[in-house]
Design an enzyme around this catalytic site. Structure first.
Site, mmCIF file in Angstrom:
data_model
loop_
_atom_site.group_PDB
_atom_site.id
_atom_site.type_symbol
_atom_site.label_atom_id
_atom_site.label_comp_id
_atom_site.label_asym_id
_atom_site.label_seq_id
_atom_site.Cartn_x
_atom_site.Cartn_y
_atom_site.Cartn_z
ATOM 1 N N HIS A 162 23.802 2.964 46.199
ATOM 2 C CA HIS A 162 22.813 2.604 45.196
ATOM 3 C C HIS A 162 22.799 3.548 44.006
ATOM 4 O O HIS A 162 21.984 3.372 43.098
ATOM 5 C CB HIS A 162 21.420 2.577 45.833
ATOM 6 C CG HIS A 162 20.978 3.915 46.346
ATOM 7 N ND1 HIS A 162 21.542 4.507 47.454
ATOM 8 C CD2 HIS A 162 20.036 4.782 45.896
ATOM 9 C CE1 HIS A 162 20.959 5.679 47.673
ATOM 10 N NE2 HIS A 162 20.048 5.865 46.746
ATOM 11 N N CYS A 163 23.694 4.550 43.981
ATOM 12 C CA CYS A 163 23.646 5.553 42.905
ATOM 13 C C CYS A 163 24.927 5.596 42.078
ATOM 14 O O CYS A 163 24.939 5.220 40.914
ATOM 15 C CB CYS A 163 23.381 6.938 43.498
ATOM 16 S SG CYS A 163 21.657 7.209 43.967
ATOM 17 N N VAL A 164 26.004 6.091 42.668
ATOM 18 C CA VAL A 164 27.187 6.456 41.890
ATOM 19 C C VAL A 164 27.814 5.284 41.136
ATOM 20 O O VAL A 164 28.223 5.449 39.982
ATOM 21 C CB VAL A 164 28.228 7.161 42.794
ATOM 22 C CG1 VAL A 164 29.463 7.556 41.993
ATOM 23 C CG2 VAL A 164 27.613 8.404 43.432
#
Length: 434
Positions: A266-268
């Site tokens: 969900h981030c990078v």
């Protein structure tokens, strides 16, 4: 501040997911009462009756906090009026146009407006572009008639969760806090001081927001670098993993990153583009971020091409071949499939006529996904009969509880994107690196 010192402050956490649940437990262990809020009634019910909704959070930890009266959960945001601090931990995905989607943030902030009261601290933890807290969240909160910082306190503190990492937990990861006024900053420092070992204050919400983006951009750019190096090593007939491991023996000036089938989580894969979008407002092109995104986004297609090449070596076409994708979680030993590279790999294999199945011991059924609505599959057991029946097995996620030695013993062809077969005896199996 006095309530935090006495330990009788109540903390509300909006969003009971991979960030909200560990954070709730950290505050509960710090002796503060926590009320969790989530729109998913089933998640709330499970949390308060049977413990954790997350594989990497032991259910007994949640159950103990609930039994001690330190953790409760509800779908009713009206209860936020009881809270002295409210922390927003909701998703911030990208739209189809790869622009920031702050709908969950604005909805969460808007749901609090009727229930705000003088003296509360509101903290945003959702990863976002610099300016969100001040330019988006603050105006929503001030619809209540309360003003920041005269009536309400407002801060940003980026999440730093790393599911599956046994070395660090919420308490031991330093916590960045940023605010645009001294009172809000001091309150946020005091709040998180009850939950974590070290709080790191910065001068503004924008600095804190950009700090989180830098952390993820750093990973994205370096992973893109080694992914590109991997493609060159294939042509040069060199083992990129051997090269990286050799370079990692240098005790200074080098940090190892490893190539893979593409970015997930969900981030990078998402957060760097929040900065790219915001940079356009200043007439600035973030070329490194864009290039890293191009390279990493192209990796699933390269994996599919390697599958086709591996089958061609056996005189088999990709169309009509049985291909099993091994591991669909975005990361080793987690049950989170968000943005996993396995899904574009599976879709591209299907479009080229392959008969696709998957196995993942942590994800028995593929969840509904807005970007991959056509994937509706169940995990298949890795029996000898099943493996022998496949034309190719593609290793995408290297879970610890997958017996890769059995895979190379029974599968006729393996395409390995994680280098987990490097030290295994393949027998008659043909192993291809990707």
């Amino acid at each position: 501040m006095e309530k935090l010192k006495r330990g009788d402050a109540i903390v509300g956490i909006v969003g009971l997911g991979y960030v909200g649940i560990p954070l709730s437990l950290a505050f509960a262990r710090g002796g503060l009462r926590v009320i969790g809020f989530d729109v998913d009634a089933a998640k709330v019910e499970k949390l308060v009756t049977s413990g954790s909704c997350l594989r990497h959070v032991p259910p007994e930890q949640v159950a103990n906090a609930v039994a001690a009266g330190l953790l409760a959960a509800t779908t009713r945001t009206a209860v936020a009026r009881e809270c002295d601090a409210v922390i927003i931990c909701v998703p911030t995905p990208l739209s189809k146009a790869r622009e920031p989607d702050l709908s969950a943030v604005t909805a969460a902030a808007g749901s609090l407006v009727p229930h705000l009261r003088d003296g509360q601290l509101i903290v945003l933890e959702s990863t976002t572009y610099p300016g969100t807290t001040a330019e988006v969240v603050r105006p929503i909160l001030e619809r209540s008639g309360l003003r920041v910082p005269q009536d309400l306190l407002l801060a940003f503190s980026p999440e730093r969760e790393d599911p599956g990492n046994g070395r660090y937990e919420t308490r031991t990861i330093p916590k960045i806090v940023g605010a645009d006024d001294p009172r809000s900053r001091a309150a946020a420092e005091a709040l998180y001081g009850r939950a974590v070992d070290r709080v790191v204050p910065v001068s503004s919400t924008r600095v804190a927001e950009l700090t989180k983006l830098l952390e993820n951009i750093f990973r994205s750019v370096n992973i893109a670098l080694v992914n590109e190096l991997k493609l060159l090593c294939e042509r040069m007939e060199l083992d990129v993993f051997e090269v990286i491991d050799a370079a990692a023996t240098k005790p200074f000036g080098f940090m190892p990153f490893y190539p893979g089938p593409g970015l997930g989580g969900h981030c990078v894969p998402i957060d760097p583009f929040y900065l790219t979008w915001k940079a356009r407002e200043y007439g600035f092109a973030t070329r490194f971020i864009e290039l890293a995104g191009e390279i990493n986004t192209a990796m699933p297609a390269r994996v599919v091409e390697r599958v086709s090449e591996a089958l061609n070596a056996c005189k088999k076409p990709l169309q009509g071949s049985r291909v099993c994708v091994l591991g669909v979680a975005y990361k080793k030993d987690v049950d989170d499939p968000r943005e996993s590279p396995a899904f574009p790999i599976m879709e591209q294999l299907q479009r080229r006529g392959a008969l696709v199945t998957y196995h993942d011991p942590l994800i028995p059924t593929l969840p509904p996904m807005r970007h991959h609505p056509g994937l509706r599959l169940d995990s298949q057991p890795l029996t000898e009969e099943f493996l022998r029946a496949q034309d190719c097995v593609v290793i995408v996620t290297d879970h610890s509880n997958i017996e890769f030695d059995r895979v190379v013993r029974f599968a006729p062809v393996v395409v390995d994107t994680r280098n987990v077969t490097a030290n295994l005896e393949p027998g008659s199996c043909r192993i291809h690196k990707a």
